[in-house]
Enzyme design. Structure first.
Site, PDB file in Angstrom:
ATOM      1  N   SER A  22      -8.849  -1.383  -1.550  1.00 35.35           N
ATOM      2  CA  SER A  22      -9.461  -0.073  -1.293  1.00 35.35           C
ATOM      3  C   SER A  22     -10.695   0.137  -2.167  1.00 35.35           C
ATOM      4  O   SER A  22     -11.721   0.613  -1.687  1.00 35.35           O
ATOM      5  CB  SER A  22      -8.468   1.057  -1.571  1.00 35.35           C
ATOM      6  OG  SER A  22      -7.498   1.099  -0.561  1.00 35.35           O
TER       7      SER A  22
ATOM      8  N   TYR B 126      -1.506  -0.203   8.814  1.00 38.02           N
ATOM      9  CA  TYR B 126      -2.547  -1.080   9.351  1.00 38.02           C
ATOM     10  C   TYR B 126      -2.509  -1.082  10.881  1.00 38.02           C
ATOM     11  O   TYR B 126      -1.520  -0.688  11.492  1.00 38.02           O
ATOM     12  CB  TYR B 126      -2.315  -2.516   8.883  1.00 38.02           C
ATOM     13  CG  TYR B 126      -2.593  -2.747   7.426  1.00 38.02           C
ATOM     14  CD1 TYR B 126      -3.900  -2.785   6.952  1.00 38.02           C
ATOM     15  CD2 TYR B 126      -1.561  -2.941   6.519  1.00 38.02           C
ATOM     16  CE1 TYR B 126      -4.162  -3.005   5.617  1.00 38.02           C
ATOM     17  CE2 TYR B 126      -1.821  -3.165   5.166  1.00 38.02           C
ATOM     18  CZ  TYR B 126      -3.119  -3.194   4.731  1.00 38.02           C
ATOM     19  OH  TYR B 126      -3.390  -3.423   3.409  1.00 38.02           O
TER      20      TYR B 126
ATOM     21  N   ASP C 106      -5.080  -0.532  -6.204  1.00 38.98           N
ATOM     22  CA  ASP C 106      -5.448  -1.038  -4.880  1.00 38.98           C
ATOM     23  C   ASP C 106      -6.893  -1.553  -4.861  1.00 38.98           C
ATOM     24  O   ASP C 106      -7.843  -0.825  -4.562  1.00 38.98           O
ATOM     25  CB  ASP C 106      -5.249   0.086  -3.859  1.00 38.98           C
ATOM     26  CG  ASP C 106      -5.350  -0.425  -2.437  1.00 38.98           C
ATOM     27  OD1 ASP C 106      -5.908  -1.523  -2.240  1.00 38.98           O
ATOM     28  OD2 ASP C 106      -4.885   0.280  -1.530  1.00 38.98           O
TER      29      ASP C 106
ATOM     30  N   GLN D  96      -1.541   3.058  -5.578  1.00 30.99           N
ATOM     31  CA  GLN D  96      -2.926   3.400  -5.194  1.00 30.99           C
ATOM     32  C   GLN D  96      -3.947   3.073  -6.288  1.00 30.99           C
ATOM     33  O   GLN D  96      -5.032   2.603  -5.999  1.00 30.99           O
ATOM     34  CB  GLN D  96      -3.025   4.878  -4.820  1.00 30.99           C
ATOM     35  CG  GLN D  96      -2.710   5.082  -3.350  1.00 30.99           C
ATOM     36  CD  GLN D  96      -2.771   6.530  -2.919  1.00 30.99           C
ATOM     37  OE1 GLN D  96      -3.080   7.416  -3.705  1.00 30.99           O
ATOM     38  NE2 GLN D  96      -2.459   6.769  -1.668  1.00 30.99           N
TER      39      GLN D  96
ATOM     40  N   ARG E 279       0.842  -1.208   0.000  1.00 28.71           N
ATOM     41  CA  ARG E 279       0.000   0.000   0.000  1.00 28.71           C
ATOM     42  C   ARG E 279       0.872   1.252   0.000  1.00 28.71           C
ATOM     43  O   ARG E 279       0.910   2.007   0.960  1.00 28.71           O
ATOM     44  CB  ARG E 279      -0.973  -0.076   1.139  1.00 28.71           C
ATOM     45  CG  ARG E 279      -2.035  -1.082   0.726  1.00 28.71           C
ATOM     46  CD  ARG E 279      -3.064  -1.291   1.714  1.00 28.71           C
ATOM     47  NE  ARG E 279      -4.375  -1.160   1.108  1.00 28.71           N
ATOM     48  CZ  ARG E 279      -5.480  -1.312   1.790  1.00 28.71           C
ATOM     49  NH1 ARG E 279      -5.461  -1.550   3.061  1.00 28.71           N
ATOM     50  NH2 ARG E 279      -6.637  -1.197   1.183  1.00 28.71           N
TER      51      ARG E 279
HETATM   52  P1  NAD Z   1      -8.386  -2.964   7.330  1.00 26.27           P
HETATM   53  O1  NAD Z   1      -9.524  -3.381   6.459  1.00 26.27           O
HETATM   54  O2  NAD Z   1      -7.265  -3.906   7.541  1.00 26.27           O
HETATM   55  O3  NAD Z   1      -8.995  -2.594   8.786  1.00 26.27           O
HETATM   56  C1  NAD Z   1     -10.072  -1.702   8.922  1.00 26.27           C
HETATM   57  C2  NAD Z   1      -9.849  -0.813  10.106  1.00 26.27           C
HETATM   58  O4  NAD Z   1     -10.032  -1.528  11.323  1.00 26.27           O
HETATM   59  C3  NAD Z   1      -8.454  -0.211  10.204  1.00 26.27           C
HETATM   60  O5  NAD Z   1      -8.560   1.203  10.144  1.00 26.27           O
HETATM   61  C4  NAD Z   1      -7.931  -0.702  11.541  1.00 26.27           C
HETATM   62  O6  NAD Z   1      -7.112   0.242  12.186  1.00 26.27           O
HETATM   63  C5  NAD Z   1      -9.237  -0.912  12.288  1.00 26.27           C
HETATM   64  N1  NAD Z   1      -9.166  -1.745  13.494  1.00 26.27           N
HETATM   65  C6  NAD Z   1      -8.446  -2.870  13.724  1.00 26.27           C
HETATM   66  N2  NAD Z   1      -8.682  -3.330  14.974  1.00 26.27           N
HETATM   67  C7  NAD Z   1      -9.583  -2.487  15.554  1.00 26.27           C
HETATM   68  C8  NAD Z   1     -10.230  -2.430  16.822  1.00 26.27           C
HETATM   69  N3  NAD Z   1      -9.995  -3.346  17.767  1.00 26.27           N
HETATM   70  N4  NAD Z   1     -11.097  -1.423  17.055  1.00 26.27           N
HETATM   71  C9  NAD Z   1     -11.342  -0.480  16.110  1.00 26.27           C
HETATM   72  N5  NAD Z   1     -10.760  -0.473  14.902  1.00 26.27           N
HETATM   73  C10 NAD Z   1      -9.895  -1.472  14.622  1.00 26.27           C
HETATM   74  O7  NAD Z   1      -7.790  -1.586   6.867  1.00 26.27           O
HETATM   75  P2  NAD Z   1      -7.917  -0.795   5.504  1.00 26.27           P
HETATM   76  O8  NAD Z   1      -9.232  -0.125   5.468  1.00 26.27           O
HETATM   77  O9  NAD Z   1      -7.600  -1.705   4.389  1.00 26.27           O
HETATM   78  O10 NAD Z   1      -6.788   0.319   5.617  1.00 26.27           O
HETATM   79  C11 NAD Z   1      -6.020   0.518   6.768  1.00 26.27           C
HETATM   80  C12 NAD Z   1      -5.004   1.623   6.544  1.00 26.27           C
HETATM   81  O11 NAD Z   1      -4.317   1.519   5.309  1.00 26.27           O
HETATM   82  C13 NAD Z   1      -5.570   3.002   6.580  1.00 26.27           C
HETATM   83  O12 NAD Z   1      -4.648   3.794   7.271  1.00 26.27           O
HETATM   84  C14 NAD Z   1      -5.591   3.428   5.174  1.00 26.27           C
HETATM   85  O13 NAD Z   1      -5.576   4.832   5.043  1.00 26.27           O
HETATM   86  C15 NAD Z   1      -4.318   2.803   4.694  1.00 26.27           C
HETATM   87  N6  NAD Z   1      -4.329   2.669   3.246  1.00 26.27           N
HETATM   88  C16 NAD Z   1      -3.270   3.153   2.534  1.00 26.27           C
HETATM   89  C17 NAD Z   1      -3.276   3.049   1.162  1.00 26.27           C
HETATM   90  C18 NAD Z   1      -2.141   3.579   0.345  1.00 26.27           C
HETATM   91  O14 NAD Z   1      -1.340   4.336   0.816  1.00 26.27           O
HETATM   92  N7  NAD Z   1      -2.035   3.151  -0.902  1.00 26.27           N
HETATM   93  C19 NAD Z   1      -4.314   2.455   0.512  1.00 26.27           C
HETATM   94  C20 NAD Z   1      -5.374   1.967   1.272  1.00 26.27           C
HETATM   95  C21 NAD Z   1      -5.367   2.070   2.649  1.00 26.27           C
END
Ligand code: NAD
Length: 378
Positions: free
Chosen positions: A133, A227, A130, A127, A122
């Site tokens: 996402s 993450y 992805d 992006q 990521r």
């Molecule tokens: P994910 O689907 O793995 O998890 C969803 C969310 O659950 C996350 O935000 C995580 O922090 C949260 N979580 C885990 N345990 C928890 C708990 N006990 N209570 C409450 N929340 C909890 O995550 P995702 O949506 O795929 O993305 C996570 C991160 O990756 C984000 O910071 C996102 O901005 C980042 N991201 C970056 C890129 C990039 O730079 N290309 C692309 C996509 C996502």
């Protein structure tokens, strides 16, 4: 380079890996595309629209994959389907290798180059590829509509001659891509939204969407690559104690919490569900990976004293046109990275290609998957 798009065979899967819209940009790079007849039907892309966009239609699965350098899919093929992929060809899909070890063995034994979009690093450059996402955007949006349909109340506040209706109170647990989209969608429908995530970075993102961030007396749980890290049972027990009041006050709870490659953390207990007002709704987007709510079952509405617990299943597939539209762009970008002078030429010095690679040339190249296989967990 010859790319093929077979029909998805998983029950209920309506998405397709490439839609006609993206074919022109692939053809411009010297990529020829064959699509199995009917592959786009679920996403309302007919054979005719693929032909108009320059693709060849094949009558069946075998004809579609014949001669393919790369087979593109949404979901992983079954191990049996993988035995029918041409030896030495490649596969790009959402493979989820940790839960498909039998498939990985078949792919390695057939020297298939398997690239999994759920392993995509990521980083900013990736992006546009992805797929986690793009599909989470769909699921976050749909989760709110699923809740709104089940809620016996309005989402927005109404001031009418007959009286004032207060807005629905929505609590979103987990503010990653799906959670943020759920917040934005619930706000557009007029709800008052509160949200919590274990990552501190989520706080500003939640607030920028007009929701309140729930502050809990808990330490942040940042892991690698943006993450969350896996939390201890002690942490989760304290989190459940602290979040209980928030859950009880909500009309709608949408849970999206996940840790990559791990069982979803359990955040909402049966006792917490029993403490909610009748008519309240929980939509558990993590239902297929163990569930954030103790009572959720994938694809089912469980009724607990008038509280509906919806275990989400195949959510992205339930909005197949735009889910496929976005996924196809992700795939097209990945293919663009794999083609050079019209030939299939993946560059393993590129961290995106190397990161996505599960198997190649008979080897299992993804370290975590190799360890699982060596541990005899297959
Ligand atoms: P994910 O689907 O793995 O998890 C969803 C969310 O659950 C996350 O935000 C995580 O922090 C949260 N979580 C885990 N345990 C928890 C708990 N006990 N209570 C409450 N929340 C909890 O995550 P995702 O949506 O795929 O993305 C996570 C991160 O990756 C984000 O910071 C996102 O901005 C980042 N991201 C970056 C890129 C990039 O730079 N290309 C692309 C996509 C996502």
């Amino acid at each position: 380079m010859h790319v093929s798009v077979p029909r998805e065979s998983a029950p209920g899967e309506r998405r397709v890996a490439l839609v006609p819209d993206v074919l022109a940009r692939l053809e411009a790079k010297g990529i020829e595309i064959t699509v199995e007849s009917g592959a786009g039907d679920g996403a309302l892309s007919s054979d005719e629209t693929y032909v108009e966009a320059g693709a060849t239609i094949a009558a069946d699965w075998a004809a579609a994959i014949a001669g393919a350098d790369v087979v593109c899919k949404v979901q992983a093929p079954t191990p049996e389907e993988a035995t029918r992929l041409a030896e030495g060809s490649s596969l790009v899909c959402l493979l989820q290798p940790a839960s498909n070890l039998e498939l990985v063995k078949v792919l390695a034994s057939r020297r298939i180059g398997a690239f999994s979009l759920d392993l995509l690093p990521r980083i900013s450059r990736a992006q546009s590829m992805d797929a986690l996402s793009s599909q989470a955007t769909v699921t976050g949006y749909r989760a709110v509509l699923i809740a709104a349909e089940r809620l016996p109340r309005f989402f927005p506040m109404f001031m009418t001659a007959a009286g004032t209706v207060p807005p629905a109170k929505v609590l979103v647990l987990g503010a990653g891509v799906a959670g943020l989209q759920a917040i934005a969608t619930a706000r557009r429908l007029g709800a008052v939204v509160r949200a919590y995530d274990v990552r501190t970075a989520a706080k500003e993102e939640v607030k920028s969407l007009g929701a309140a961030f729930v502050e809990l007396e808990l330490e942040a749980q940042e892991g690698e690559g943006g993450y969350a890290r896996e939390q201890s049972e002690d942490f989760l027990t304290r989190q459940r104690e602290l979040i209980g009041k928030e859950v009880a006050a909500a009309d709608v709870v949408i849970t999206t919490a996940a840790i990559p490659g791990r069982r979803a953390p359990m955040l909402v207990t049966a006792a917490m569900v029993e403490g909610m007002r009748p008519g309240s709704v929980i939509v558990d987007l993590a239902a297929e990976s163990g569930g954030n709510c103790e009572l959720s079952q994938p694809g089912v509405d469980v009724d607990v004293n008038g509280v509906v617990v919806h275990g989400a299943a195949d959510v992205a597939s339930s909005m197949p046109v735009h889910a496929s539209f976005l996924y196809a762009r992700n795939i097209a970008e990945v293919l663009g990275l794999m083609v050079s002078d019209g030939a299939f030429a993946p560059d393993f010095d590129d961290e995106i290609i190397a990161g996505m690679c599960v198997t190649f040339g008979g080897e299992v190249r993804h370290e975590a998957t190799r360890q699982l296989l060596e541990g005899g967990n297959a």
